[in-house]
Design an enzyme around this catalytic site. Structure first.
Site, PDB file in Angstrom:
ATOM      1  N   ASP A 161       2.360 -14.930  12.295  1.00  0.00           N
ATOM      2  CA  ASP A 161       1.302 -15.603  11.543  1.00  0.00           C
ATOM      3  C   ASP A 161       0.324 -14.533  11.048  1.00  0.00           C
ATOM      4  O   ASP A 161      -0.334 -13.868  11.859  1.00  0.00           O
ATOM      5  CB  ASP A 161       0.592 -16.612  12.460  1.00  0.00           C
ATOM      6  CG  ASP A 161      -0.390 -17.489  11.704  1.00  0.00           C
ATOM      7  OD1 ASP A 161      -1.012 -16.981  10.737  1.00  0.00           O
ATOM      8  OD2 ASP A 161      -0.553 -18.656  12.083  1.00  0.00           O
ATOM      9  N   HIS A 215      -2.263   9.435  -1.326  1.00  0.00           N
ATOM     10  CA  HIS A 215      -2.417   8.167  -2.034  1.00  0.00           C
ATOM     11  C   HIS A 215      -2.228   8.335  -3.536  1.00  0.00           C
ATOM     12  O   HIS A 215      -1.727   7.448  -4.210  1.00  0.00           O
ATOM     13  CB  HIS A 215      -3.777   7.528  -1.720  1.00  0.00           C
ATOM     14  CG  HIS A 215      -3.730   6.712  -0.462  1.00  0.00           C
ATOM     15  ND1 HIS A 215      -3.925   7.262   0.782  1.00  0.00           N
ATOM     16  CD2 HIS A 215      -3.460   5.412  -0.246  1.00  0.00           C
ATOM     17  CE1 HIS A 215      -3.796   6.325   1.707  1.00  0.00           C
ATOM     18  NE2 HIS A 215      -3.513   5.180   1.101  1.00  0.00           N
ATOM     19  N   LYS A 217      -7.798 -16.544  15.379  1.00  0.00           N
ATOM     20  CA  LYS A 217      -7.900 -16.098  13.985  1.00  0.00           C
ATOM     21  C   LYS A 217      -9.316 -15.751  13.539  1.00  0.00           C
ATOM     22  O   LYS A 217      -9.656 -15.907  12.365  1.00  0.00           O
ATOM     23  CB  LYS A 217      -7.293 -17.154  13.039  1.00  0.00           C
ATOM     24  CG  LYS A 217      -5.833 -17.452  13.345  1.00  0.00           C
ATOM     25  CD  LYS A 217      -5.243 -18.497  12.442  1.00  0.00           C
ATOM     26  CE  LYS A 217      -3.754 -18.666  12.696  1.00  0.00           C
ATOM     27  NZ  LYS A 217      -3.141 -19.739  11.948  1.00  0.00           N
ATOM     28  N   GLU A 256       0.828  -1.207   0.000  1.00  0.00           N
ATOM     29  CA  GLU A 256       0.000   0.000   0.000  1.00  0.00           C
ATOM     30  C   GLU A 256       0.865   1.261   0.000  1.00  0.00           C
ATOM     31  O   GLU A 256       1.391   1.662   1.058  1.00  0.00           O
ATOM     32  CB  GLU A 256      -0.948   0.042   1.214  1.00  0.00           C
ATOM     33  CG  GLU A 256      -1.886   1.239   1.128  1.00  0.00           C
ATOM     34  CD  GLU A 256      -2.736   1.496   2.370  1.00  0.00           C
ATOM     35  OE1 GLU A 256      -3.470   2.493   2.363  1.00  0.00           O
ATOM     36  OE2 GLU A 256      -2.669   0.708   3.325  1.00  0.00           O
TER      37      GLU A 256
END
Ligand code: NAP
Length: 398
Positions: free
Chosen positions: A294, A389, A219, A89
């Site tokens: 993870d 951006h 998760k 990004e």
């Protein structure tokens, strides 16, 4: 046609690198593609193919940048840190960098770990409520024996508590552990399996039907993790003087507060968000990818709360991160590029005393999350977000 046994023998004689190459060539043929860029990882192929990834064909690359220096005033992370951020990004690294500058110019950010403990909650099925109740009583009475058996499976493992949740014939035992510098999910899963098979089931005759019963909760976004915490639960805060707000963030406190209140408080409550923040997940994800955490635990890392308050013309900022799941040994942290990124932070491998590297990493991440929050909310307040951006994410001249 080669016989099956001959094929198996040939495969057994190949090195992990040769096997990886053969698999990739096979996939190229099957999909009629060239996988040239995926080849040649820098990590140890035999380690990665046995500990991290099955059917290994190569590696994925993600750009890596850094933000900082970031002045952190933690119990374990003390001083100026350079934060490795892996992302695709455009504008994220520049934004976090600006937040680091604001924090450092303000004198640094205070951080501490409120509590810690990784969880695993196996699910047991009884015949009726009476049996569920008896089972929970037995578990409570035998905590010491269960802890001894668990801690015998790994010298770095300590059982902190077992909290039973009961509904009808279902009993979930929420085990909470200290796993030192490891994130710990493998350690605790193996330990729970051992104590359940060798001790709890044999003594109680109650069957464990799933090693994870979703009360852990791993998760997946859940209020339980937000409220009770999982992994590291952290708090961080600072006050940014008006001079730094003007010089670095190019806006004033009243505009920041207007955006903060209407976006983070009102917008989040209207949308039913669990995380009341601007983008904790962005910073957590970029550091997780860089340092071999993870990536699925970014879910838990996104549940935090950001508080902003105007104190006169100064800005008070705090972030609470209830469930940051990180380690500096095991899992993806042993891979070469990830290990180097941990080295930038001075936390590669086990700490001395053990546990201190993981705690230091957690504190640095909380501080970096605050940097990201300060910068993004300021960019919205000064109407700079789209411009940044356009220029940094799309490479357009503005
Ligand atoms: P691990 O790769 O199993 O490594 C942990 C081991 O590192 C310990 O058992 C210990 O073994 C060794 N170690 C050396 N120094 C240590 C220190 N200072 N502190 C703690 N341990 C130390 O890692 P893990 O953290 O338990 O598990 C991480 C992996 O679990 C990740 O790959 C993740 O993707 C995966 N995961 C698994 C599950 C699951 O359900 N199993 C769920 C989510 C994620 P020795 O005592 O032998 O040295």
């Amino acid at each position: 046609m080669k016989s099956f046994n001959k094929q198996k023998l040939e495969l057994a004689e190949q090195s992990p690198a040769e096997l990886m190459q053969a698999r990739r060539a096979h996939l190229e043929k099957l999909t009629k593609t060239s996988l040239r860029s995926i080849s040649s990882p820098s990590f140890d192929i035999s380690l990665a193919s046995t500990k991290n990834c099955e059917n290994l064909i190569g590696k994925t690359e993600i750009p890596l940048g850094f933000a900082g220096p970031l002045k952190v005033k933690g119990d374990f992370a003390k001083g100026d840190f350079y934060i490795p951020l892996s992302t695709t990004e455009g504008a994220l690294v520049a934004s976090v960098n600006r937040g680091c500058k604001a924090i450092s110019k303000a004198g640094g950010i205070y951080v501490y770990i409120e509590k810690s403990g990784i969880t695993r909650a196996p699910l047991f099925k009884t015949n009726n409520l009476r049996e569920s109740r008896q089972f929970v009583t037995w578990i409570n009475l035998h905590f010491k024996e269960i802890a001894t058996q668990i801690e015998n499976t790994d010298k770095y493992l300590k059982l902190l508590s077992i909290k039973p949740y009961l509904t009808g014939r279902n009993v979930y035992l929420n085990f909470t552990f200290n796993t030192a510098d490891a994130m710990g999910m493998n350690m605790v899963t193996i330990a729970c399996d051992r104590v359940i098979r060798d001790y709890i089931e044999k003594k109680t005759k109650v069957k464990c039907i799933a090693l994870s019963g979703n009360l852990c909760i791993d998760k997946k976004p859940a209020w339980k993790n937000k409220i009770e915490g999982r992994g590291f639960s952290l708090q961080a805060d600072l006050t940014i003087p008006k001079g730094v707000i003007k010089e670095v963030l190019k806006v004033d406190v009243s505009r920041i507060m207007d955006v903060y209140t209407r976006k983070v408080l009102v917008g989040s409550s209207l949308s039913g968000s669990i995380g009341f923040n601007a983008h904790h997940a962005n910073i957590v994800a970029a550091i997780f990818l860089a340092t071999g955490q993870d990536p699925a635990h970014i879910v838990e890392g996104s549940l935090g709360t950001t508080i902003m308050e105007a104190i006169g013309e100064n800005l008070y900022v705090s972030v609470s991160i209830p469930a940051l799941i990180v380690g500096t040994v095991g899992g993806g942290t042993q891979l070469e590029t990830q290990k180097e990124a941990l080295t930038i932070l001075g936390v590669a491998g086990g700490g001395n005393p053990s546990g201190t590297h993981a705690k230091k990493l957690a504190e640095i991440i909380a501080a970096a999350v605050a940097a990201g929050e300060i910068s993004l909310i300021s960019a919205l307040a000064s109407s700079d977000l789209a411009r940044a951006h356009k220029s940094l994410g799309r490479g357009e001249k503005i």
